[in-house]
Design a protein around this motif. Structure first.
Motif: not given
Length: 260
Positions: A203-221, A241-251
């Motif tokens: 789920d999302v938190k109340d501050n989710i409005y901050l990334i409306k129409n923004k580009n984000v990086i989502l970090i995982d291992d 959210v606009n563009n979502i880039y998943i960013f991980t160390l390994l795949t």
């Protein structure tokens, strides 16, 4: 006037040295094999381990996995075997290193042996990949842990990487996604089982409005099937959210021919 170091008793200097090395290890041994290295070795890796790591330079433009074999029966070779006929809500996955017996030790030591200082070197590797990919983002997010698992492990590995990477590339971290379902361990599950287990897990938190129409990086291992990243990305897209880039160390590899 005597220097400060001369005024500190030898025993106290040794205690200070030990404390500094505990908090900020100098890594005179390789972070993978523990063999001796020079202090200025790249990523605190010995030459042999560094050479054995498969740094990804030519991954799939969508899922980021190393492309080894294509299905020759397919008319179009635009996508890799893994992406073919799949729907992803994220825009692109960026992974640094292929998952194998060498690279996995780094993550296993980090997550399960509490070697949290390794996040610094992981973030340095990811910084280089970020600069290579030349992407633009407004915020860094991270895959959250459920509060029960967080209490058990003591830290969220993705959060630590995100915060260290934030320092290196000067993009703020935003804690706006929460894990509401204490999912089972996904390691041995197939893709369908993972999707079922993760459904409605975030789920999302109340501050989710901050990334409306923004580009984000989502970090995982690690990026394996992409089920976790896709479930969170779907939620983010629903929140504009606009563009979502998943960013991980390994795949993991895609190393077999696939018939569809």
């Amino acid at each position: 006037m005597k220097s400060l170091s001369k005024l500190i008793p030898k025993d106290l200097k040794e205690i200070i040295r030990l404390l500094i090395n505990y908090v900020y290890p100098r890594n005179i041994t390789c972070i993978i094999c523990d063999n001796p290295i020079k202090l200025n070795n790249t990523y605190s890796l010995c030459r042999d381990c560094y050479k054995q790591l498969h740094f990804i330079l030519d991954g799939c433009n969508k899922c980021g996995k190393p492309i080894i074999n294509f299905n020759l029966e397919r008319e179009s070779l635009i996508t890799c075997n893994y992406c073919y006929n799949k729907t992803f809500y994220f825009d692109k996955v960026i992974s640094c290193i292929a998952y194998d017996d060498i690279s996995k030790k780094l993550i296993l030591d980090y997550k399960y042996k509490s070697k949290t200082y390794l996040c610094r070197y992981i973030a340095e590797i990811m910084k280089e990949k970020f600069l290579f990919e030349n992407i633009e983002a407004d915020y860094i997010l991270y895959v959250p842990l459920h509060k029960k698992r967080l209490r058990k492990r003591g830290f969220n590995q993705a959060e630590k990487i995100a915060k260290k990477l934030s320092e290196l590339i000067d993009i703020p971290v935003l804690d706006c996604v929460i894990r509401v379902k204490n999912t089972k361990r996904l390691y041995n599950m197939d893709k369908k089982s993972r999707q079922k287990e993760l459904k409605n897990g975030f789920d999302v938190k109340d501050n989710i409005y901050l990334i409306k129409n923004k580009n984000v990086i989502l970090i995982d291992d690690i990026f394996t099937t992409g089920s976790t990243a896709n479930e969170i990305s779907k939620l983010l897209k629903l929140n504009s959210v606009n563009n979502i880039y998943i960013f991980t160390l390994l795949t993991t590899y895609v190393d077999s021919y696939t018939k569809e």
